[in-house]
Write a protein that holds these residues in place. Structure first.
Motif, PDB file in Angstrom:
ATOM      1  N   GLU A  45       0.849  -1.198   0.000  1.00  0.00           N
ATOM      2  CA  GLU A  45       0.000   0.000   0.000  1.00  0.00           C
ATOM      3  C   GLU A  45       0.887   1.252   0.000  1.00  0.00           C
ATOM      4  O   GLU A  45       0.617   2.219  -0.718  1.00  0.00           O
TER       5      GLU A  45
ATOM      6  N   PHE B 285      -6.733   3.232  -5.448  1.00  0.00           N
ATOM      7  CA  PHE B 285      -6.107   4.527  -5.167  1.00  0.00           C
ATOM      8  C   PHE B 285      -6.665   5.550  -6.156  1.00  0.00           C
ATOM      9  O   PHE B 285      -6.262   5.568  -7.333  1.00  0.00           O
TER      10      PHE B 285
ATOM     11  N   LEU C 226       0.855   4.319  -2.637  1.00  0.00           N
ATOM     12  CA  LEU C 226       0.628   5.706  -2.188  1.00  0.00           C
ATOM     13  C   LEU C 226       1.765   6.608  -2.661  1.00  0.00           C
ATOM     14  O   LEU C 226       1.544   7.754  -3.069  1.00  0.00           O
TER      15      LEU C 226
ATOM     16  N   GLN D 142       1.310   7.299  -6.261  1.00  0.00           N
ATOM     17  CA  GLN D 142       0.204   8.251  -6.416  1.00  0.00           C
ATOM     18  C   GLN D 142       0.688   9.682  -6.158  1.00  0.00           C
ATOM     19  O   GLN D 142       0.347  10.609  -6.892  1.00  0.00           O
TER      20      GLN D 142
END
Ligand SMILES: Cc1ncc(COP(=O)(O)O)c(C=O)c1O
Length: 391
Positions: A185, A227, A189, A192
């Motif tokens: 994760e 996401f 992130l 992103q």
């Protein structure tokens, strides 16, 4: 009498760097030497007979003519419902899901749809062998960024440093072929965050989405769908071939925001146009049962553990296998040969075929690691382990 001279005009290749791949070489050698082929990534067992039944029924019912260009509606709806259930994002079946002739066609179509001549596309090496030629066919420039040698984790400093004003897209792949690592994760992130201020598109190759192991340790597939900052710029690519043990059927799909799907379909329409009808109907009715894909991690985790237990008795150093159906090993305690020569030797002399990781790098980077595929019957894995026990 026709005196025409038979002459094929000289060709100027579009892909000068592409030759016979190591996969072809190793499979040929494996067949010649009667080796257990753990090289190429495909199951040597049958798919669920219910799936064959569902496709047969569709054919028998006369569903044999051209389907809609984007795929049959019931299959696109089933895909949309599945993605929503697993990852919580709603893709409109009509405008955001397209059925493709496998992930390979999905990826080249996405690239041809968005990459203009001179655009840069970031690929993380080692990577699946079609990515770079696809980018080159679009007239783009592949910018190769290495995953960290040894761990194969993404290096976000290097990824950030590779971004320029010309970067059009980045390709990622988790679970990863060949390294069998998965992105966390935190990784997603970070990606992103890096992409947020840019117009860079994401092509997320998630063909092994249902092969993530160690759920008891909290591991899940971190799809880019989860996401919002990634999903809004992503082509999500998957493959029924991998999930349902039917790699030869060549059916996959792409989920992407409507504007991206619209560009994707412009190319898809004049590329394959559409994908065979009865298989689409068969898949859509088979998907009503979610057990086959929900049970897949346990199915492959058992094979992974069986294979790792056997390999642990050899001098190979085992790398983690977090997802996909691959297991990589470090060969440095077994042999002084380079990866490629080692694989040829292993096939000829020991009777087990593997793939060198150097095949997944543009410059043939050799880190003494080779890849085995454990999507095989237990008897095939045991036969390979028996031979490898000599090492
Ligand atoms: C990472 C990756 N992407 C894409 C594909 C191709 O999938 P398909 O057979 O659906 O074209 C493969 C198949 O080996 C793969 O390993």
């Amino acid at each position: 009498m026709n005196n025409a001279i038979e002459r094929t005009p000289e060709l100027k290749t579009r892909l000068p760097a592409v030759g016979t791949t190591i996969f072809t070489v190793m499979s040929g050698l494996a067949a010649e030497k009667n080796a257990v082929n753990l090289g190429q990534g495909f199951p040597d067992f049958e798919c669920d007979p219910r799936l064959v039944g569902a496709v047969t029924e569709a054919m028998t019912l006369g569903l044999n003519q051209y389907p809609p260009m984007a795929g049959v509606a019931v299959l696109r709806e089933a895909i949309s419902a599945k993605i929503f259930k697993l990852h919580g994002r709603k893709y409109a079946a009509a405008s955001e899901i397209t059925v493709t002739a496998g992930a390979t066609q999905a990826i080249i179509t996405a690239i041809l749809a968005v990459v203009h001549p001179g655009d840069e596309v970031i690929v993380l090496e080692p990577c699946y062998d079609s990515y770079v030629p696809n980018i080159e066919l679009a007239g783009g420039v592949a910018v190769r960024v290495p995953l960290t040698p040894g761990t194969f984790r993404p290096d976000f400093h290097k990824i950030s440093a590779a971004i320029t004003a010309n970067t059009r897209a980045i390709l990622i792949n988790s679970p990863h072929n060949p390294s069998a690592t998965i992105w966390s994760e935190a990784d997603m992130l970070q990606l992103q965050e890096i992409l947020a201020p840019t117009d860079i598109l994401l092509i997320s190759d998630e063909v092994y989405e249902h092969m993530v192991f160690d759920a008891d340790k909290g591991q899940i597939h971190q799809s880019a769908v989860r996401f919002p900052g990634l999903a809004a710029r992503a082509f999500i690519v998957s493959s029924f071939g991998k999930t349902y043990h039917v790699t030869g059927w060549k059916v996959g799909y792409v989920a992407a925001p409507a504007a991206m799907t619209s560009e994707f379909r412009k190319v898809h329409q004049f590329n394959v146009f559409t994908v065979n009808t009865p298989v689409q109907y068969g898949l859509s009715s088979y998907m009503a049962d979610e057990r086959p894909y929900l049970d897949l991690p346990a199915f492959y985790q058992r094979k992974r553990d069986l294979f790792r237990e056997g390999l642990a008795k050899t001098r190979f150093k085992l790398l983690p296998s977090e997802g996909s159906y691959f297991q990589c090993v470090d060969i440095s305690d077994v042999s002084d040969l380079n990866e490629s020569d080692f694989c040829k030797w292993l096939t000829s002399e020991i009777g087990v075929a593997a793939i060198p990781l150097s095949a997944f790098y543009g410059d043939g980077f050799d880190q003494r690691v080779v890849r085995f595929c454990f999507a095989k019957k237990d008897e095939t894995l045991n036969a390979a382990l028996e031979r490898l026990a000599k090492l």
